[in-house]
Design a protein around this motif. Structure first.
Motif, short mmCIF file in Angstrom:
data_model
loop_
_atom_site.label_atom_id
_atom_site.label_comp_id
_atom_site.label_asym_id
_atom_site.label_seq_id
_atom_site.Cartn_x
_atom_site.Cartn_y
_atom_site.Cartn_z
N ALA A 1 -22.98 -108.43 -127.08
CA ALA A 1 -22.32 -107.03 -127.27
C ALA A 1 -23.14 -105.85 -127.32
CB ALA A 1 -21.56 -107.14 -128.77
N TRP A 2 -22.17 -104.85 -126.85
CA TRP A 2 -22.69 -103.35 -127.43
C TRP A 2 -21.90 -102.71 -128.04
CZ3 TRP A 2 -27.52 -101.96 -127.71
CH2 TRP A 2 -27.94 -100.74 -127.78
N ASN A 3 -22.24 -102.04 -129.00
CA ASN A 3 -21.39 -101.34 -129.83
C ASN A 3 -19.66 -101.69 -129.99
OD1 ASN A 3 -23.04 -99.34 -130.47
ND2 ASN A 3 -22.48 -98.17 -128.60
N LEU B 1 -26.83 -105.84 -125.67
CA LEU B 1 -26.98 -105.49 -124.54
C LEU B 1 -27.67 -104.26 -124.52
CD1 LEU B 1 -23.58 -106.30 -123.27
CD2 LEU B 1 -25.55 -107.00 -122.28
N GLY B 2 -28.77 -104.12 -125.18
CA GLY B 2 -29.87 -102.99 -125.28
C GLY B 2 -31.01 -103.17 -126.05
N ALA B 3 -31.75 -102.23 -126.07
CA ALA B 3 -33.45 -102.34 -126.72
C ALA B 3 -33.07 -102.02 -128.21
CB ALA B 3 -34.07 -101.65 -125.82
N GLY B 4 -32.38 -101.01 -128.53
CA GLY B 4 -32.56 -100.54 -129.94
C GLY B 4 -31.09 -101.33 -130.72
N VAL B 5 -31.49 -101.78 -131.86
CA VAL B 5 -30.57 -102.53 -132.67
C VAL B 5 -30.24 -101.56 -133.76
CG1 VAL B 5 -30.56 -104.54 -131.22
CG2 VAL B 5 -32.12 -104.17 -133.24
N GLY C 1 -36.17 -104.41 -117.42
CA GLY C 1 -36.20 -103.31 -116.47
C GLY C 1 -35.89 -102.12 -117.01
N MET C 2 -36.02 -101.97 -118.60
CA MET C 2 -35.91 -100.54 -119.18
C MET C 2 -37.17 -100.13 -119.23
SD MET C 2 -33.20 -100.72 -121.95
CE MET C 2 -32.90 -102.43 -122.27
N ALA C 3 -38.47 -100.67 -119.16
CA ALA C 3 -39.54 -100.28 -119.33
C ALA C 3 -40.08 -99.32 -118.04
CB ALA C 3 -40.82 -101.33 -119.58
N SER D 1 -36.12 -92.02 -127.38
CA SER D 1 -35.64 -93.53 -127.89
C SER D 1 -34.51 -93.39 -128.99
CB SER D 1 -36.72 -94.08 -128.92
OG SER D 1 -37.25 -93.16 -129.63
N ARG D 2 -34.25 -92.43 -129.94
CA ARG D 2 -33.45 -92.28 -130.72
C ARG D 2 -33.22 -90.71 -131.21
NH1 ARG D 2 -31.26 -95.87 -128.57
NH2 ARG D 2 -30.42 -97.83 -129.17
N GLY D 3 -32.13 -90.14 -131.69
CA GLY D 3 -32.28 -88.72 -131.90
C GLY D 3 -32.49 -88.52 -133.52
N PRO E 1 -28.09 -87.35 -120.79
CA PRO E 1 -27.35 -87.77 -121.51
C PRO E 1 -27.56 -89.14 -121.86
CG PRO E 1 -26.39 -87.51 -119.44
CD PRO E 1 -27.86 -86.92 -119.28
N HIS E 2 -28.61 -89.58 -122.46
CA HIS E 2 -29.16 -90.88 -123.01
C HIS E 2 -29.14 -91.83 -121.91
CE1 HIS E 2 -29.15 -93.89 -126.54
NE2 HIS E 2 -29.66 -94.33 -125.58
N ILE E 3 -29.98 -91.52 -120.70
CA ILE E 3 -29.75 -92.21 -119.43
C ILE E 3 -31.60 -92.67 -119.09
CG2 ILE E 3 -27.91 -91.69 -118.21
CD1 ILE E 3 -31.34 -89.86 -117.87
N ILE F 1 -31.45 -97.30 -119.04
CA ILE F 1 -30.04 -97.89 -119.13
C ILE F 1 -30.17 -99.45 -118.92
CG2 ILE F 1 -28.65 -96.10 -118.56
CD1 ILE F 1 -28.24 -97.32 -115.81
N THR F 2 -29.33 -100.08 -119.65
CA THR F 2 -29.13 -101.69 -119.39
C THR F 2 -28.89 -101.95 -118.05
OG1 THR F 2 -28.88 -101.88 -121.73
CG2 THR F 2 -28.03 -103.70 -120.27
N LEU F 3 -29.75 -102.86 -117.39
CA LEU F 3 -29.39 -103.23 -116.08
C LEU F 3 -28.70 -104.46 -116.19
CD1 LEU F 3 -32.94 -102.44 -114.42
CD2 LEU F 3 -30.74 -100.84 -114.47
C1 GLV Z 1 -30.52 -97.70 -125.43
O1 GLV Z 1 -30.54 -96.74 -125.91
C2 GLV Z 1 -30.96 -99.04 -125.72
O2 GLV Z 1 -31.18 -99.14 -127.05
O3 GLV Z 1 -30.94 -99.90 -125.00
#
Ligand code: GLV
Length: 307
Positions: free
Chosen positions: A43-45, A63-67, A89-91, A221-223, A269-271, A274-276
Motif C-alpha cells: 500500500a501507499w496512503n 510502496l515508498g521509502a518513508g513510512v 531505484g530511488m537512491a 526527504s520530508r517537509g 512537486p515531490h519528485i 519516485i517509486t519505480l
Molecule cells: C517518497 O516520499 C517515499 O517515501 O518513497
C-alpha cells in the motif's frame, strides 16, 4: 491473500505483483474481499481506517521509502510488521536531484541566471568541486548513494547520521553534538533523513543560523524537518544563497505561499525520487519470499526508531 491498495499505477503494480508472486492470491482495492483472508497488504496512503478491516493482517509492504505517515496511523496495530522500500531505484534518482542543486551552486548557474535577467556579461571566479563542502544528512541506502556519488565527482563530502557509518571518501559524523560543527562547515546541506520524532523540526532557526554565509540547502526527504519561516528569514538575510525544495509539510504547497515567488528557491512537486514499479515489486516479492522462509526482510521498519 495479498491486497494491493494504492492511488497510483494500480493496474501496472497489480500486473507486476501477479507476475512476481504467481503463488500468491492477489486482490486489488476496491475489489471486495473476504477480510479474514487478508494477511499481507501492499500500500501507499490507503484511506484512513483501511487497515482496521483486516483482523488477521500480518505485514504491510509500503510502496515508498518513508513510512512516517504509516507510523502515525491509528488503524495499524503494533504487532503488524511494516516493510519499506530501501533504494529500489530511488537512491540514484536522489543523487541526480542533489547533483542539480550542487552544480547550480558550484558552477554558479543561479548567479548567471540573475546576470541574464539584468543583461549582464560578467564571468565570475571559478569554484572548483573540491572547494565545495557538502553535508548529507542521513546515510541510509539513499543518503550513502548521494554522498558517494558526489564524492566521486570530486566534491568534499561529509555525512551525518544517527549512528556511526564508514564510507570511502566521506567524512562521517554522528550524533546531535557533531551536527552544529558540521553545519558551520557546510556550503551545501542536503537533507535525506527519514522523518522521525528525532528529526522533525531538526532544521530550525538555530541550526540554519549555523550555516556559513552563502550556503545552499536541498531538502528532499520530508517537509516537517525544515522550518520554512526560518528558511525565509535566512534567505531574506542573504545568509542562504538558495534553497531547492521537493517536500513540504503541506503538499501541494499552498498556491499563495511566499516561497513560490522567489528566484532563490527552486520548488519541485515531490519528485526527487519516485517509486519505480518494477524495482519496487521486485523488492517486495523478494521480501515476501524471505519472510515465508522465516527470514528478515530488507527494509523491516523498527518501530522504536520510526524508520
Ligand atoms: C517518497 O516520499 C517515499 O517515501 O518513497
Amino acid at each position: 491473500m495479498l491486497y494491493l491498495c494504492t492511488p497510483k499505477e494500480t493496474k501496472l503494480l497489480g500486473t507486476l505483483l501477479r507476475h512476481a508472486l504467481p503463488e500468491v492470491e492477489l486482490a486489488i482495492w476496491p475489489q471486495a474481499v473476504d477480510n479474514m483472508q487478508v494477511r499481507h497488504i501492499v500500500a501507499w496512503n490507503p484511506p484512513e481506517g483501511f487497515f482496521a478491516n483486516f483482523p488477521r493482517l500480518e505485514a504491510v509492504f509500503a510502496l515508498g521509502a518513508g513510512v512516517d505517515r504509516l507510523l502515525l496511523r491509528t488503524d495499524l496495530p503494533a504487532h503488524v510488521v511494516i516493510i519499506r522500500l530501501t533504494d529500489a531505484g530511488m537512491a540514484q534518482q536522489m543523487a541526480e536531484y542533489a547533483l542539480y542543486g550542487v552544480l547550480r551552486y558550484q558552477r554558479q548557474f543561479d548567479l548567471y541566471q540573475q546576470q541574464q535577467v539584468e543583461h549582464r556579461w560578467t564571468p565570475l571566479p571559478p569554484r572548483l568541486a573540491h572547494e565545495v563542502r557538502i553535508s548529507v544528512l542521513g546515510l541510509g541506502a539513499i543518503g550513502s548513494t548521494v554522498a558517494t556519488t558526489l564524492a566521486g565527482l570530486g566534491y568534499s563530502v561529509s555525512g551525518w547520521s544517527r549512528r556511526p557509518h564508514q564510507l570511502t571518501n566521506i567524512a562521517c559524523h554522528y550524533g546531535r553534538q557533531a551536527l552544529d560543527t558540521l553545519l558551520n562547515n557546510t556550503d551545501i546541506l542536503i537533507n535525506v533523513l527519514p522523518s522521525t520524532p528525532e528529526t522533525r523540526g531538526l532544521l530550525d532557526h538555530a541550526r540554519l543560523a549555523q550555516l556559513p554565509q552563502g550556503a545552499a540547502i536541498i531538502n528532499a526527504s520530508r517537509g516537517d524537518q525544515l522550518d520554512l519561516d526560518a528558511l525565509l528569514e535566512r534567505l531574506d538575510a542573504k545568509q542562504l544563497r538558495f534553497a531547492q525544495l521537493d517536500v513540504f509539510d503541506m503538499e501541494p504547497l499552498a498556491t499563495g505561499h511566499p516561497l513560490w515567488e522567489r528566484s532563490d528557491v527552486i520548488i519541485t512537486p515531490h519528485i526527487a525520487a519516485i517509486t519505480l514499479p518494477d524495482a519496487a515489486v521486485a523488492q517486495i516479492a523478494d521480501n515476501w519470499r524471505v519472510m515465508q522462509r522465516g527470514g528478515t526482510p530488507s527494509g523491516l521498519v523498527q518501530r522504536h526508531l520510526a524508520y
